[in-house]
Design an enzyme around this catalytic site. Structure first.
Site, mmCIF file in Angstrom:
data_model
loop_
_atom_site.group_PDB
_atom_site.id
_atom_site.type_symbol
_atom_site.label_atom_id
_atom_site.label_comp_id
_atom_site.label_asym_id
_atom_site.label_seq_id
_atom_site.Cartn_x
_atom_site.Cartn_y
_atom_site.Cartn_z
ATOM 1 N N ASP A 1 -12.799 0.500 15.901
ATOM 2 C CA ASP A 1 -13.113 0.338 17.502
ATOM 3 C C ASP A 1 -13.651 1.236 18.292
ATOM 4 O O ASP A 1 -13.543 2.409 17.752
ATOM 5 C CB ASP A 1 -11.843 -0.193 18.161
ATOM 6 C CG ASP A 1 -12.042 -1.406 18.981
ATOM 7 O OD1 ASP A 1 -13.281 -1.688 19.380
ATOM 8 O OD2 ASP A 1 -11.140 -2.210 19.209
ATOM 9 N N ASP B 1 -15.078 -10.178 21.608
ATOM 10 C CA ASP B 1 -13.467 -10.317 21.837
ATOM 11 C C ASP B 1 -13.452 -12.018 22.658
ATOM 12 O O ASP B 1 -12.289 -12.124 22.621
ATOM 13 C CB ASP B 1 -13.179 -9.315 22.946
ATOM 14 C CG ASP B 1 -12.646 -8.168 22.279
ATOM 15 O OD1 ASP B 1 -12.863 -8.114 21.285
ATOM 16 O OD2 ASP B 1 -12.195 -7.337 23.273
HETATM 17 C C1 GLA Z 1 -10.807 -3.985 21.568
HETATM 18 C C2 GLA Z 1 -11.185 -5.028 20.376
HETATM 19 C C3 GLA Z 1 -9.970 -6.050 20.146
HETATM 20 C C4 GLA Z 1 -8.918 -5.204 19.912
HETATM 21 C C5 GLA Z 1 -8.366 -4.485 21.227
HETATM 22 C C6 GLA Z 1 -7.203 -3.426 20.817
HETATM 23 O O1 GLA Z 1 -10.893 -4.747 22.884
HETATM 24 O O2 GLA Z 1 -12.400 -5.636 20.730
HETATM 25 O O3 GLA Z 1 -10.565 -6.912 19.083
HETATM 26 O O4 GLA Z 1 -8.927 -4.610 18.839
HETATM 27 O O5 GLA Z 1 -9.607 -3.512 21.532
HETATM 28 O O6 GLA Z 1 -7.037 -2.671 21.819
#
Ligand code: GLA
Length: 705
Positions: A445, A509
């Site tokens: 990430d 997301d």
């Molecule tokens: C980001 C990612 C999510 C999740 C969060 C965890 O927002 O896009 O899918 O992994 O971080 O903190």
């Protein structure tokens, strides 16, 4: 005149060169027959010089500078202590490395600069271009702009680009090509949501199956600029490259600098045919799966199920439920490492939290593996929270310009990867966890933008980006069988250069199946479906609060790399039934979806329709997603595309039949019998009779020869 003709079945690029001038591209478009008289062709198709300009006849060359008299944005801006700001380049040589690979060497004797223009035409139709500059002088050369340029087909009138934000990536925007510049400049320090580095230019009203189009994608995960120039002198061209900050790149004697690769594809038959070229190219040249024969496994990602609440018993039960619906890989998201109770602390401390996992991760991993699933783990290696042991020990590891001011984002800073000690620390941490545990997958990430990114006081986004690539590469060398997902708060780092090092993108997301229709459709413009993470979410979407039917949620995730982003132990029986059915369908059709040609049908406001046709044309699966209720009392026939006109197709549906009684007195016969026959020609002209669908539902159509 010297002429080179790079060509294949789809595309021709003619490169012409006169005296010692820099070569130009008089033609880039649909394939020309090899027998063509190229001199006649160039002379009789090239517009001539009008009155009222310089007495020279400037060509838009493959590397235009201000010295050419074009009065439009040049590919190079720089200087050597104020001098050599306008170098005159001369053709030196070309090197045809393979029939369709050409390196053109240009030199500027006065300023002692060398430029190599690399041009490669792949069998898929994709054109790869990159420029490299070398400073052969004994003085430093300050580079302000160094770009690739490609001419825009003359008939192009419209521009399609993509904007977006967190939770709403890949939003298309259309505009006219206008005289002057249209500029997309990304300063976020990662590929970005707001300016995805891909554009399409084309003839008026180009659509999925119609119009001349050329798409361009800049493979770069840092700051970038993409500019469309339309000059009064009749030239239209695209310029693209890394966006450099003041003082960022200074070439000392013998230093070289290359632009990122610009990948372009031309089609005479609209966007679907253009995407087909990009997809085939990506499959062949960009993605390197550790095991090419392994299917894309069904995921369960724990984020929306438990967030930071990591309880071993609950996670084990979640894993049990995941295995029972057919999940094949269980990914433990954020929250597993020291101090990570919320998103305010812990980043950088990549040690398992023994409060949550007293015996480490092994008990959970063993449980997951015993259920027949692989285990994946979330990391955000480039980041550090001020509330972390790492920051307390090394506050100077932060990527910043002035130590007193660096804005936080999600309470975190970025690590300066150009510091060897930072880089080594991260390699050591990831390597040791990947060695200790049976981790088959990393969700990598990157949850904040860069701001005032400096290394030793100098702008450093470019270097930071190359170090991120080095970090991916170093981990992949040590753990070549581990697959990696590129995530940046969803689809914030989606591009071909990161895809050379990873195997999947988290597209957004946002798991709202309505929003996903737009996100996924436009994601697919440049990327094949197997790299697009698409998850079935809970009944009430966590990010939009929209409530959607489980059938619609699950079938929206079918055309991608499927997963679940929901707490299975809190789902209804109906949802579990739908998820299980969708996973069965995914396993049945994933070979087709992940290897066939994508066909996007032109959508209307009410629906979105997409299909995949096998490369041998014998099998296809289409989906019709009804977004809004239909605008007429009779459901319109669905006109398909991408089929073989002369062939007779057997038509059926793998969708679970639902109750249509309230809207349809009678269903089309092929649905009642779950079998019918129509020729490709009729399916693509007259169309297939469809039922009236609920708003927020999806229907599948299978075609076989
Ligand atoms: C980001 C990612 C999510 C999740 C969060 C965890 O927002 O896009 O899918 O992994 O971080 O903190």
């Amino acid at each position: 005149m010297k002429i080179m003709h790079l060509h294949n079945k789809q595309t021709s690029i003619i490169i012409a060169q006169l005296d010692d001038s820099v070569p130009w591209i008089p033609y880039l478009g649909a394939s020309l027959s090899e027998q063509i008289d190229l001199v006649q062709f160039i002379n009789n198709t090239t517009p001539m010089q009008p009155s009222g300009y310089l007495d020279i006849h400037p060509q838009l060359s493959v590397f235009s500078t201000e010295a050419d008299g074009l009065y439009a944005t040049p590919t190079l801006r720089g200087h050597s202590n104020g001098e050599h700001w306008c170098p005159v380049f001369k053709f030196t040589s070309w090197n045809q490395l393979q029939p369709n690979h050409l390196d053109i060497l240009l030199t500027s004797a006065e300023s002692a600069l060398e430029v190599t223009v690399s041009l490669q035409l792949d069998d898929s139709g994709v054109i790869a271009m990159r420029n490299t500059i070398k400073n052969c002088s004994d003085k430093a050369y300050q580079l302000d702009d160094f770009l690739v340029s490609i001419p825009v087909p003359e008939l192009a009138k419209e521009l399609l680009s993509y904007t977006g934000r967190w939770l709403q990536e890949f939003q298309p925007q259309r505009s006219k090509l206008i005289f002057g510049s249209q500029l997309f400049e990304n300063l976020r320090g990662k590929t970005s949501n707001d300016h995805f580095p891909g554009i399409v230019v084309g003839t008026e009203n180009f659509r999925e199956q119609q119009g001349q189009v050329m798409g361009c994608h800049l493979a770069w995960s840092g700051n970038h600029k993409i500019q469309i120039e339309k000059s009064q002198q009749g030239y239209s061209y695209i310029l693209a490259g890394a966006k450099l900050s003041p003082g960022e790149i200074c070439l000392e004697t013998n230093d070289q600098f290359s632009t990122p690769w610009l990948y372009s594809a031309y089609s005479e038959n609209g966007l679907t045919a253009m995407s087909r070229q990009f997809h085939r190219f990506v499959r062949k040249e960009i993605i390197k799966f550790p095991d090419v024969n392994k299917p894309r496994l069904v995921h369960l990602n724990t984020w929306e199920a438990v967030y930071f609440r990591h309880d071993m018993n609950e996670l084990k039960k979640l894993a049990d439920s995941a295995a029972s619906v057919g999940v094949e890989r269980f990914i433990l998201d954020d929250g597993w490492f020291v101090g990570r109770e919320s998103d305010n602390a812990g980043l950088g401390d990549w040690y398992v939290d023994t409060k949550k996992y007293p015996d480490g991760l092994s008990p959970l991993i063993t449980h997951v593996n015993d259920l027949g699933m692989e285990f994946g783990l979330w990391f955000e290696p480039e980041m550090i929270n001020p509330d972390s042991d790492l920051y307390r020990a090394h506050p100077d590891w932060v990527l910043q310009t002035y130590s007193e001011y660096q804005p936080l984002a999600r309470t975190q800073y970025v690590l300066d990867l150009s510091k060897p000690e930072v880089f080594d620390y991260l390699i050591e941490r990831l390597d040791s966890l990947l060695t200790e545990y049976n981790i088959a997958y990393i969700k990598w990430d990157m949850n904040r933008d860069l701001a005032q990114a400096s290394h030793n006081g100098r702008a450093s986004v470019f270097n930071q980006t190359t170090k991120v690539y080095d970090l991916f590469d170093a981990i992949r060398i040590k753990h070549p069988r581990v697959e990696i997902e590129s995530c940046a708060s969803g689809g914030g780092r989606v591009d071909y250069e990161v895809l050379k090092r990873t195997h999947r993108f988290w597209a957004s997301d946002c798991n709202d199946a309505i929003e996903r229709q737009t996100i996924q459709r436009n994601f697919s413009m440049f990327f094949p479906l197997e790299v697009m993470g698409a998850h079935m979410g809970p009944e009430t979407c966590h990010t939009t609060r929209r409530v959607l039917d489980s059938q619609f949620r699950s079938l929206t995730a079918l055309f991608g790399h499927m997963g679940i982003e929901a707490h299975l132990n809190e789902c209804s029986e109906q949802e579990i039934k739908e998820f299980t059915h969708a996973i069965k369908l995914y396993k049945k059709y994933r070979d087709l979806i992940h290897s066939g040609d994508l066909v996007r049908l032109d959508s209307e406001i009410q629906y979105v329709a997409t299909g995949v046709v096998a490369l041998d044309g014998k099998h296809a699966l289409f989906s019709l997603s009804q977004i809004n209720f239909t605008d007429s009392s009779l459901a319109k026939p669905l006109v398909l595309a991408g089929l073989e006109p002369e062939k007779m197709y057997k038509i059926s549906t793998p969708t679970i039949p639902t109750d249509f009684a309230s809207r349809m007195k009678k269903l089309p016969l092929w649905i009642i019998n779950n079998s019918g026959y129509l020729s490709g020609k009729h399916l693509m002209t007259r169309g297939l009779a469809m039922p009236m669908l609920d708003a927020g539902s999806c229907f599948l159509i299978e075609l076989e020869l």
